[in-house]
Design an enzyme around this catalytic site. Structure first.
Site, PDB file in Angstrom:
ATOM      1  CE  LYS A 249      -6.350  66.811 -43.703  1.00 23.23           C
ATOM      2  NZ  LYS A 249      -5.281  67.612 -43.131  1.00 23.23           N
ATOM      3  CD  GLU A 297      -7.097  71.790 -37.909  1.00 22.35           C
ATOM      4  OE1 GLU A 297      -7.508  70.755 -37.334  1.00 22.35           O
ATOM      5  OE2 GLU A 297      -6.000  71.858 -38.476  1.00 22.35           O
ATOM      6  CE  LYS A 416      -4.906  62.047 -43.610  1.00 19.25           C
ATOM      7  NZ  LYS A 416      -3.974  62.566 -42.629  1.00 19.25           N
TER       8      LYS A 416
HETATM    9  P1  ATP Z   1      -2.720  65.650 -41.424  1.00 23.86           P
HETATM   10  O1  ATP Z   1      -1.241  65.499 -41.354  1.00 23.86           O
HETATM   11  O2  ATP Z   1      -3.294  65.344 -42.773  1.00 23.86           O
HETATM   12  O3  ATP Z   1      -3.233  66.930 -40.822  1.00 23.86           O
HETATM   13  P2  ATP Z   1      -3.299  64.137 -39.063  1.00 23.86           P
HETATM   14  O4  ATP Z   1      -2.559  62.860 -38.853  1.00 23.86           O
HETATM   15  O5  ATP Z   1      -2.925  65.319 -38.243  1.00 23.86           O
HETATM   16  O6  ATP Z   1      -3.299  64.461 -40.605  1.00 23.86           O
HETATM   17  P3  ATP Z   1      -5.865  63.059 -39.637  1.00 23.86           P
HETATM   18  O7  ATP Z   1      -7.003  62.723 -38.770  1.00 23.86           O
HETATM   19  O8  ATP Z   1      -5.226  61.980 -40.378  1.00 23.86           O
HETATM   20  O9  ATP Z   1      -4.829  63.883 -38.767  1.00 23.86           O
HETATM   21  O10 ATP Z   1      -6.373  64.111 -40.738  1.00 23.86           O
HETATM   22  C1  ATP Z   1      -7.347  65.000 -40.438  1.00 23.86           C
HETATM   23  C2  ATP Z   1      -6.731  66.264 -39.842  1.00 23.86           C
HETATM   24  O11 ATP Z   1      -7.232  67.363 -40.550  1.00 23.86           O
HETATM   25  C3  ATP Z   1      -7.170  66.437 -38.424  1.00 23.86           C
HETATM   26  O12 ATP Z   1      -6.184  66.036 -37.503  1.00 23.86           O
HETATM   27  C4  ATP Z   1      -7.449  67.912 -38.291  1.00 23.86           C
HETATM   28  O13 ATP Z   1      -6.361  68.549 -37.678  1.00 23.86           O
HETATM   29  C5  ATP Z   1      -7.550  68.420 -39.696  1.00 23.86           C
HETATM   30  N1  ATP Z   1      -8.891  68.880 -40.081  1.00 23.86           N
HETATM   31  C6  ATP Z   1      -9.125  70.022 -40.730  1.00 23.86           C
HETATM   32  N2  ATP Z   1     -10.420  70.178 -41.003  1.00 23.86           N
HETATM   33  C7  ATP Z   1     -11.046  69.090 -40.528  1.00 23.86           C
HETATM   34  C8  ATP Z   1     -12.397  68.666 -40.528  1.00 23.86           C
HETATM   35  N3  ATP Z   1     -13.350  69.396 -41.091  1.00 23.86           N
HETATM   36  N4  ATP Z   1     -12.681  67.489 -39.929  1.00 23.86           N
HETATM   37  C9  ATP Z   1     -11.711  66.736 -39.367  1.00 23.86           C
HETATM   38  N5  ATP Z   1     -10.424  67.079 -39.348  1.00 23.86           N
HETATM   39  C10 ATP Z   1     -10.071  68.246 -39.922  1.00 23.86           C
END
Ligand code: ATP
Length: 553
Positions: A249, A297, A416
């Site tokens: 992540k 990202e 996640k």
């Molecule tokens: P967070 O606050 O945890 O970043 P979020 O609400 O922005 O969460 P989520 O889809 O819930 O978004 O969590 C996944 C987030 O992690 C994505 O929005 C992305 O920005 C980030 N990310 C980083 N690496 C990855 C990956 N390999 N695959 C998907 N998402 C990723």
């Protein structure tokens, strides 16, 4: 075809506002829309959603409070005292407009009836007013509209221009009304709306009978797929029960990269174009093969390691020279998905297949493929998580290799696992001046989560930001103040922050019934809007999860 009168829409919206029944709100709007052609349906749906321009458009037609108040005074002859009395009574600028226009001194006789087409043209003029003289041009445009408007029309015009409709017609209901008006199934409507990314464009296609054939296209960003949060490796391995991809992540900025005809553009999670903020990404893909849309990202990265995410904040707020920024904290794009390739949507293919296409696109560019390993057992998930933390990443995103790219959905095959501390995305609703060293700056922020259509406060944070960030916050909070109580200000819920905290407690102090213990601001989420914040359900989930841990101990 002659454009329909705006009055019809204003009357329909007034009826929508007057009924608490969701079913009736949908019925009123759908029967109103049924009589409109594609062009009018586009404008009407946009206004009904509180917008005066297409979502994602670089130029906004919205007009500030002070301009609107000036024009209202000029048009109606009301004094400043009349205006503030009316505002205190209603707390809504649209209603102020309605009241003042109802007793306006200079009634315009023989005024032409306003049509939806007139509004559309006026909004386009507002959008294009830029630079020197734009303030007076905007004022002139708004004035001519308000001079021609009936009180009810004035009310909804002002609401559209401020983006504050308050009719209870949330996007889901409006989508339902459009589907009902033009005979689309729920799924067809949801898909077409999501791919088009704009309720107006969707209504237009629905009215033209072409909504079912809407396809993803470069330069039209689509909603991102999101991951469902899990607290432990155990829960994740239980959830999937088979071999899945564990990707790092990356802690940066989510970005969709579109390439077509040699042109590369970058879009944010809020579907805004951010191409100019990321010259490195554009350069990375300039020589890439063919047309595509990628999800990934943007991570500040040097010497094989991620740099702190904070290094991107100023870039995102367009506060620095991007070429300079790119030298100090260069960004690497870590691609993890592909949505479109050479004229075809790829979202329905399984992830394993999409990865293959993605690898072809990324190979030979400076961008990288998100690192992934195959995991199945709890121990394997745990080991991948530890590795990711050691390398400086935030945790894992675990993905089902057979799953499609579920646009705009959370948890359709992505899970996640994050660092130990819980965090919530919340919106600031009130703020106070600090004490001591922080006197003179607004440094205490009260924040809220969503509860259905309402916002409920869950805590107050005092720390986490740098002095520079607090200064910037102070400036923004002053701009969005709704009510000024001296030391305390109520603000429009616009600034989203991510707060980390130790635990959740029950509390009578906040109207959510919960309070976060030791909250601190982890970062300002410029990439999120108030509709992206966490809901009360997430607070409850964390609360009951930790109760379990305490009970078990
Ligand atoms: P967070 O606050 O945890 O970043 P979020 O609400 O922005 O969460 P989520 O889809 O819930 O978004 O969590 C996944 C987030 O992690 C994505 O929005 C992305 O920005 C980030 N990310 C980083 N690496 C990855 C990956 N390999 N695959 C998907 N998402 C990723």
């Amino acid at each position: 075809m002659k454009s329909a009168p705006f009055l019809g829409l204003a009357e329909a919206l007034e009826r929508v506002r007057g009924t608490p029944s969701k079913k009736e709100k949908v019925a009123v709007v759908s029967s109103y829309l049924r009589g409109l052609g594609p062009v009018d349906a586009t404008v009407a749906a946009r206004i009904a959603s509180g917008r005066a321009s297409e979502r994602g458009s670089k130029d906004e037609a919205q007009v500030g409070y002070s301009t609107l108040l000036d024009v209202l005074r000029e048009v109606t002859g009301a004094s400043e005292g009349d205006v503030s009395k009316s505002y205190l009574k209603h707390g809504d600028l649209g209603e102020v407009a309605e009241e003042l226009l109802a007793d306006k001194k200079a009634q315009t006789l023989f005024a032409e009836e306003l049509t939806l087409g007139d509004l559309d043209e006026a909004f386009a003029r507002l959008r294009s007013a830029k630079g020197h003289g734009s303030a007076s041009a905007k004022k002139g445009t708004v004035k001519s509209l308000l001079l021609a408007a009936t009180p009810l029309e004035g009310k909804y015009l002002v609401k559209a221009l401020t983006g504050e409709m308050r009719t209870g017609l949330v996007t889901g209901l409006l989508e339902e009304a459009i589907a009902a008006a033009y005979g689309l199934s729920k799924e067809e409507a949801a898909r077409a709306h999501m791919v088009l990314g704009d309720i107006g464009a969707f209504a237009g296609r629905a009215a033209a009978g072409t909504a079912a054939s809407v396809r993803i296209q470069p330069f039209r960003p689509v909603n991102f797929m999101l991951a469902e949060p899990f607290a432990t490796a155990h829960e994740i391995s239980e959830r999937f029960g088979r071999t899945v991809y564990a990707e790092y992540k990356y802690d940066g900025v989510r970005a969709q990269v579109h390439r077509s005809g040699g042109d590369v553009r970058v879009y944010s999670r809020r579907l805004e174009e951010i191409t100019s903020s990321f010259p490195e990404i554009v350069a990375s893909f300039r020589g890439a093969p063919g047309d595509f849309i990628l999800d990934g990202e943007a991570v500040p990265f040097a010497g094989g390691r991620p740099l702190p995410f904070q290094l991107l904040q100023r870039r995102l707020r367009r506060m620095e020279d991007f070429e300079e920024a790119a030298k100090k904290a260069p960004v690497t794009y870590f691609a993890f998905d592909i949505l479109f390739r050479e004229g075809e949507e790829t979202v329905s293919l399984p992830l394993s297949e999409r990865r293959r296409l993605l690898r072809e696109v990324v190979a030979g560019t400076p961008a990288r493929l998100a690192e992934s390993s195959d995991v199945r057992s709890e121990e394997e998930v745990q080991a991948a998580f530890r590795r990711s933390r050691e390398l400086g990443y935030e945790g894992l995103v675990v993905k089902d290799p057979a799953g499609p790219y579920a646009m705009g959905k959370r948890g359709g095959g992505w899970a996640k696992l994050k660092e130990e501390l819980d965090t919530l995305d919340v919106v600031i609703v009130a703020a106070e001046y600090g004490h001591g060293k922080r006197a003179g700056v607004i440094s205490d922020y009260t924040f809220a989560v969503r509860d259905g259509g309402e916002l409920k406060t869950v805590g107050k944070a005092y720390s986490g930001l740098t002095d520079k960030e607090i200064d910037e916050m102070t400036r923004r909070l002053k701009e969005i103040t709704v009510k000024d109580f001296g030391y305390r200000r109520q603000v429009r819920p616009e600034i989203v922050v991510e707060v980390a905290f130790d635990s959740v407690q029950r509390s009578g102090r906040h109207d959510s019934g919960y309070a976060l213990r030791f909250p601190r601001i982890k970062r300002i989420r410029t990439d999120k809007g108030p509709s992206d914040i966490d809901g009360i359900g997430e607070v409850e989930r964390i609360f009951s999860g930790q109760k379990l841990k305490v009970d078990e101990a």
